[in-house]
Design a protein around this motif. Structure first.
Motif, PDB file in Angstrom:
ATOM      1  N   LEU A 136      12.683 -16.851 -61.306  1.00  0.00           N
ATOM      2  CA  LEU A 136      12.963 -15.504 -61.815  1.00  0.00           C
ATOM      3  C   LEU A 136      14.451 -15.337 -62.116  1.00  0.00           C
ATOM      4  CD1 LEU A 136      10.783 -13.351 -59.369  1.00  0.00           C
ATOM      5  CD2 LEU A 136      10.211 -14.063 -61.704  1.00  0.00           C
ATOM      6  N   LYS A 137      14.763 -14.487 -63.069  1.00  0.00           N
ATOM      7  CA  LYS A 137      16.157 -14.174 -63.393  1.00  0.00           C
ATOM      8  C   LYS A 137      16.588 -12.984 -62.537  1.00  0.00           C
ATOM      9  CE  LYS A 137      15.937 -16.061 -68.071  1.00  0.00           C
ATOM     10  NZ  LYS A 137      16.066 -15.804 -69.524  1.00  0.00           N
ATOM     11  N   ILE A 138      17.223 -13.306 -61.421  1.00  0.00           N
ATOM     12  CA  ILE A 138      17.550 -12.308 -60.406  1.00  0.00           C
ATOM     13  C   ILE A 138      18.979 -11.813 -60.588  1.00  0.00           C
ATOM     14  CG2 ILE A 138      17.819 -11.936 -57.924  1.00  0.00           C
ATOM     15  CD1 ILE A 138      15.644 -14.055 -57.517  1.00  0.00           C
ATOM     16  N   THR A 139      19.155 -10.498 -60.428  1.00  0.00           N
ATOM     17  CA  THR A 139      20.475  -9.889 -60.529  1.00  0.00           C
ATOM     18  C   THR A 139      20.924  -9.405 -59.147  1.00  0.00           C
ATOM     19  OG1 THR A 139      19.603  -7.668 -60.939  1.00  0.00           O
ATOM     20  CG2 THR A 139      19.901  -9.109 -62.863  1.00  0.00           C
ATOM     21  N   GLU A 140      22.194  -9.031 -59.049  1.00  0.00           N
ATOM     22  CA  GLU A 140      22.695  -8.477 -57.789  1.00  0.00           C
ATOM     23  C   GLU A 140      21.970  -7.181 -57.432  1.00  0.00           C
ATOM     24  OE1 GLU A 140      26.954  -8.665 -56.769  1.00  0.00           O
ATOM     25  OE2 GLU A 140      27.233  -9.506 -58.774  1.00  0.00           O
ATOM     26  N   LYS A 141      21.614  -6.415 -58.440  1.00  0.00           N
ATOM     27  CA  LYS A 141      20.875  -5.176 -58.208  1.00  0.00           C
ATOM     28  C   LYS A 141      19.514  -5.477 -57.583  1.00  0.00           C
ATOM     29  CE  LYS A 141      19.089  -1.062 -60.571  1.00  0.00           C
ATOM     30  NZ  LYS A 141      18.918  -0.374 -61.881  1.00  0.00           N
ATOM     31  N   ASP A 142      18.861  -6.542 -58.034  1.00  0.00           N
ATOM     32  CA  ASP A 142      17.565  -6.938 -57.467  1.00  0.00           C
ATOM     33  C   ASP A 142      17.689  -7.272 -55.983  1.00  0.00           C
ATOM     34  OD1 ASP A 142      16.286  -6.713 -59.954  1.00  0.00           O
ATOM     35  OD2 ASP A 142      16.828  -8.761 -60.502  1.00  0.00           O
ATOM     36  N   ILE A 143      18.764  -7.979 -55.621  1.00  0.00           N
ATOM     37  CA  ILE A 143      18.977  -8.354 -54.227  1.00  0.00           C
ATOM     38  C   ILE A 143      19.176  -7.110 -53.370  1.00  0.00           C
ATOM     39  CG2 ILE A 143      20.488  -9.596 -52.633  1.00  0.00           C
ATOM     40  CD1 ILE A 143      18.797 -11.387 -54.400  1.00  0.00           C
ATOM     41  N   ALA A 144      20.004  -6.189 -53.857  1.00  0.00           N
ATOM     42  CA  ALA A 144      20.246  -4.950 -53.112  1.00  0.00           C
ATOM     43  C   ALA A 144      18.952  -4.163 -52.937  1.00  0.00           C
ATOM     44  CB  ALA A 144      21.290  -4.101 -53.832  1.00  0.00           C
ATOM     45  N   GLN A 145      18.144  -4.110 -53.990  1.00  0.00           N
ATOM     46  CA  GLN A 145      16.869  -3.386 -53.905  1.00  0.00           C
ATOM     47  C   GLN A 145      15.902  -4.079 -52.952  1.00  0.00           C
ATOM     48  OE1 GLN A 145      15.601  -3.099 -58.003  1.00  0.00           O
ATOM     49  NE2 GLN A 145      16.691  -1.167 -58.317  1.00  0.00           N
ATOM     50  N   LYS A 217      27.421  -3.996 -48.494  1.00  0.00           N
ATOM     51  CA  LYS A 217      27.291  -3.622 -49.903  1.00  0.00           C
ATOM     52  C   LYS A 217      27.594  -2.144 -50.132  1.00  0.00           C
ATOM     53  CE  LYS A 217      25.686  -4.487 -54.175  1.00  0.00           C
ATOM     54  NZ  LYS A 217      26.279  -5.464 -55.085  1.00  0.00           N
ATOM     55  N   PHE A 218      27.132  -1.287 -49.222  1.00  0.00           N
ATOM     56  CA  PHE A 218      27.276   0.172 -49.394  1.00  0.00           C
ATOM     57  C   PHE A 218      28.048   0.748 -48.209  1.00  0.00           C
ATOM     58  CE2 PHE A 218      23.164  -1.122 -51.264  1.00  0.00           C
ATOM     59  CZ  PHE A 218      23.446  -0.867 -52.603  1.00  0.00           C
ATOM     60  N   ASP A 219      29.334   0.619 -48.257  1.00  0.00           N
ATOM     61  CA  ASP A 219      30.186   0.997 -47.121  1.00  0.00           C
ATOM     62  C   ASP A 219      30.097   2.489 -46.796  1.00  0.00           C
ATOM     63  OD1 ASP A 219      32.362   0.085 -45.234  1.00  0.00           O
ATOM     64  OD2 ASP A 219      33.369   1.749 -46.250  1.00  0.00           O
ATOM     65  N   ARG A 220      29.880   3.327 -47.795  1.00  0.00           N
ATOM     66  CA  ARG A 220      29.875   4.778 -47.549  1.00  0.00           C
ATOM     67  C   ARG A 220      28.658   5.227 -46.745  1.00  0.00           C
ATOM     68  NH1 ARG A 220      28.114   7.624 -53.266  1.00  0.00           N
ATOM     69  NH2 ARG A 220      26.561   6.075 -53.899  1.00  0.00           N
ATOM     70  N   PHE A 221      27.602   4.406 -46.703  1.00  0.00           N
ATOM     71  CA  PHE A 221      26.408   4.760 -45.926  1.00  0.00           C
ATOM     72  C   PHE A 221      26.387   4.075 -44.558  1.00  0.00           C
ATOM     73  CE2 PHE A 221      24.926   5.250 -50.393  1.00  0.00           C
ATOM     74  CZ  PHE A 221      24.646   6.603 -50.346  1.00  0.00           C
ATOM     75  N   LYS A 222      27.534   3.532 -44.152  1.00  0.00           N
ATOM     76  CA  LYS A 222      27.616   2.766 -42.918  1.00  0.00           C
ATOM     77  C   LYS A 222      27.101   3.528 -41.698  1.00  0.00           C
ATOM     78  CE  LYS A 222      31.144   0.077 -42.384  1.00  0.00           C
ATOM     79  NZ  LYS A 222      32.521  -0.421 -42.129  1.00  0.00           N
ATOM     80  N   HIS A 458      18.974 -19.795 -62.101  1.00  0.00           N
ATOM     81  CA  HIS A 458      19.221 -18.857 -63.199  1.00  0.00           C
ATOM     82  C   HIS A 458      20.290 -17.818 -62.863  1.00  0.00           C
ATOM     83  CE1 HIS A 458      15.785 -20.453 -65.384  1.00  0.00           C
ATOM     84  NE2 HIS A 458      15.049 -20.323 -64.297  1.00  0.00           N
ATOM     85  N   ARG A 459      20.498 -17.569 -61.591  1.00  0.00           N
ATOM     86  CA  ARG A 459      21.452 -16.519 -61.226  1.00  0.00           C
ATOM     87  C   ARG A 459      22.880 -17.029 -61.355  1.00  0.00           C
ATOM     88  NH1 ARG A 459      23.012 -16.508 -55.496  1.00  0.00           N
ATOM     89  NH2 ARG A 459      21.962 -18.202 -54.405  1.00  0.00           N
ATOM     90  N   LYS A 460      23.773 -16.110 -61.706  1.00  0.00           N
ATOM     91  CA  LYS A 460      25.172 -16.455 -61.954  1.00  0.00           C
ATOM     92  C   LYS A 460      26.102 -15.819 -60.928  1.00  0.00           C
ATOM     93  CE  LYS A 460      23.750 -18.452 -65.744  1.00  0.00           C
ATOM     94  NZ  LYS A 460      23.681 -19.922 -65.847  1.00  0.00           N
ATOM     95  N   PHE A 461      25.608 -15.522 -59.750  1.00  0.00           N
ATOM     96  CA  PHE A 461      26.427 -14.834 -58.752  1.00  0.00           C
ATOM     97  C   PHE A 461      26.087 -15.348 -57.366  1.00  0.00           C
ATOM     98  CE2 PHE A 461      22.462 -12.579 -58.995  1.00  0.00           C
ATOM     99  CZ  PHE A 461      22.192 -12.223 -57.687  1.00  0.00           C
ATOM    100  N   SER A 462      26.974 -15.066 -56.428  1.00  0.00           N
ATOM    101  CA  SER A 462      26.728 -15.355 -55.022  1.00  0.00           C
ATOM    102  C   SER A 462      26.611 -14.040 -54.272  1.00  0.00           C
ATOM    103  CB  SER A 462      27.880 -16.187 -54.435  1.00  0.00           C
ATOM    104  OG  SER A 462      27.940 -17.453 -55.061  1.00  0.00           O
ATOM    105  N   LEU A 463      26.013 -14.087 -53.101  1.00  0.00           N
ATOM    106  CA  LEU A 463      25.925 -12.872 -52.290  1.00  0.00           C
ATOM    107  C   LEU A 463      27.324 -12.401 -51.918  1.00  0.00           C
ATOM    108  CD1 LEU A 463      22.976 -13.706 -49.865  1.00  0.00           C
ATOM    109  CD2 LEU A 463      22.938 -12.177 -51.823  1.00  0.00           C
ATOM    110  N   PRO A 464      27.516 -11.070 -51.814  1.00  0.00           N
ATOM    111  CA  PRO A 464      28.861 -10.524 -51.561  1.00  0.00           C
ATOM    112  C   PRO A 464      29.287 -10.688 -50.109  1.00  0.00           C
ATOM    113  CG  PRO A 464      27.277  -8.753 -51.634  1.00  0.00           C
ATOM    114  CD  PRO A 464      26.520 -10.001 -51.994  1.00  0.00           C
ATOM    115  N   PHE A 465      29.336 -11.921 -49.630  1.00  0.00           N
ATOM    116  CA  PHE A 465      29.798 -12.198 -48.277  1.00  0.00           C
ATOM    117  C   PHE A 465      31.137 -12.935 -48.350  1.00  0.00           C
ATOM    118  CE2 PHE A 465      25.127 -12.356 -47.100  1.00  0.00           C
ATOM    119  CZ  PHE A 465      25.166 -11.103 -46.504  1.00  0.00           C
ATOM    120  N   ASN A 466      32.108 -12.407 -47.719  1.00  0.00           N
ATOM    121  CA  ASN A 466      33.330 -13.171 -47.500  1.00  0.00           C
ATOM    122  C   ASN A 466      33.085 -14.086 -46.313  1.00  0.00           C
ATOM    123  OD1 ASN A 466      34.659 -11.704 -49.532  1.00  0.00           O
ATOM    124  ND2 ASN A 466      35.097 -10.076 -48.073  1.00  0.00           N
TER     125      ASN A 466
END
Length: 469
Positions: A136-145, A217-222, A458-466
């Protein structure tokens, strides 16, 4: 969203034909939007027992979604684009060989074909999700969802679990479940809409750790997410699922040691302590008080004896527990399994013969010969594999396990991503000592989805983990 509405609509009738029709509609919808299938599956499988209890026509919805989607992806990749799956999934060969040994030995033993198909389905169905997600062609939005849907459902199940506990299993459950005659040691446990405390605990533990991705990912809802994490872990404790908690604890310690996420340890320790004192203890004592003061006298006396004499978290190695396990529990099953293995060491007795869901549903042709009168669950994946597929099958499964590890390590992904998948693998390897983990659709669904995501090209990104979360 349309699929979810249809799924809810099916619960208002017990007519299985309406359930079949709604299942077909949902399958038709996901055949148009492939990625929506993943979201339907992660809602469907964790509460599948409840859905089927309410409407039997929903029984094969998950099967239909996975099989249709796998078929469509094969057509697109192999037939239309003339591509191959390649060496990425070389480890799958060993898994399929393991299944082949189990099938061949089952035929030799005389297992019914329906029982064999039933067990193959249990092992292979969610395995296909790995291949589906990898294409599947997965986006960052898909991962968050994906994580958001997981946590939202876990929150609903946690609230429902508290209601179940405080109502003494009388509210918001199917009538058949309310009337279920549970053993004394199990009556204090939350079963939830999963219909099984161990499966519920596994799902909630996955959800608990998913929350920390959302916090990143969503710091304001911490603050809200920390409250939800406290709620979820509190309900995990109320399932009294010792094997699940131990499995995740071991994987967590290895993960932290490998990634050095010390900040994560601090925040999660605070959440776990809060869950213990804010959710677990107050709920447990309140439920005990309600049962002792508002239930009938006889049940109250039974409850009082049970609560004071049975403590699932501290009696794991008591003499009484070991004695019961030796007479008819896990130790008995392991000893009897070794006895059977010694007589069928090469390729075993086959699927549907000892301790799996197929032998439970359809019966086994070998149990009575070994003095076992009733169907049993092995509650130990290793003895089940050894008895049913022998040395040859166990060797293929071991090679599958090793090759999965090698594939994860060799993947060109970030260290954190690799260790998340390896942590899943450690959970499964540890939980296999206590449960038939390969037949837990919820755990295997998430494991294969996460593995498929790691192998997705297919994905062009990594998870937002430092490196430091």
């Amino acid at each position: 969203m349309i699929s979810l509405i249809l799924l809810v609509a099916a619960l208002f009738t017990s007519n299985q034909y309406i359930g079949y029709f709604i299942s077909l509609l949902i399958i038709a919808l996901i055949s148009v939007n492939w990625k929506s299938a993943i979201f339907v599956l992660i809602i469907y499988f964790p509460i599948r027992p409840f859905l089927i209890e309410m409407n039997p026509g929903l029984k094969y919805l998950g099967d239909g979604i996975i099989c249709v989607l796998f078929f469509l992806i094969v057509i697109q990749k192999v037939i239309i684009h003339k591509e191959r799956f390649g060496r990425t999934f070389l480890f799958s060969v060993f898994f399929l060989l393991f299944c082949l040994i189990g099938v061949v030995s089952a035929f030799i033993t005389g297992v019914e074909i329906t029982s064999i198909i039933f067990q193959i389905r249990a092992f292979v169905l969610t395995f296909l999700c790995m291949i589906i997600v990898s294409e599947l062609k997965i986006t960052e939005k898909d991962i968050a969802q994906f994580f958001l849907v997981t946590v939202c459902l876990a929150t609903v199940l946690s609230v429902h679990g508290l209601i179940e506990k405080l109502s003494l299993r009388t509210l918001l459950l199917p009538e058949a479940w309310v009337q279920m005659d549970l053993a004394e040691t199990n009556r204090i446990r939350i079963y939830g809409l999963a219909g099984n405390p161990n499966i519920l605990a596994t799902y909630l533990m996955i959800s608990f750790f998913s929350i920390f991705y959302l916090i990143k990912k969503f710091d304001r809802f911490k603050p809200l997410l920390y409250v939800i994490a406290t709620l979820i872990f509190g309900v995990v404790l109320l399932t009294y699922s010792r094997g699940t908690i131990l499995s995740f604890a071991i994987a967590y310690l290895v993960f932290i040691a490998a990634t050095r996420q010390w900040k994560l340890v601090k925040s999660q320790t605070i959440v776990i302590a809060a869950a213990l004192f804010i959710i677990f203890l107050p709920t447990a004592y309140t439920a005990e008080y309600i049962e002792n003061h508002f239930n009938d006298k006889q049940l109250a006396e039974q409850s009082q004896k049970k609560i004071h004499k049975e403590n699932r978290y501290f009696d794991m190695f008591s003499d009484d527990t070991i004695s019961k396990s030796t007479e008819g529990g896990r130790i008995f099953i392991i000893k009897k399994g070794i006895e059977i293995f010694k007589e069928h060491p090469l390729i075993g007795t086959g699927f549907g013969t000892y301790g799996d869901s197929a032998s439970w549903a359809f019966g086994s042709p070998i149990l009575k010969a070994y003095g076992i009168q009733n169907p049993i669950y092995s509650d130990n994946q290793y003895i089940q594999i050894l008895v049913q597929s022998g040395v040859v099958g166990a060797l293929f499964f071991f090679l599958f396990f090793v090759m999965v590890i090698i594939t994860i390590i060799r993947s060109n992904r970030e260290k954190m991503e690799k260790w998340i998948v390896l942590a899943f693998l450690i959970v499964g390897a540890t939980a296999a000592v206590f449960y038939n983990i390969l037949e837990d659709k919820t755990f295997t669904l998430y494991f294969y989805i996460v593995l498929g995501f790691l192998l997705n090209k297919h994905r062009k990104f990594s998870l937002p983990f430092n490196q430091k979360m």
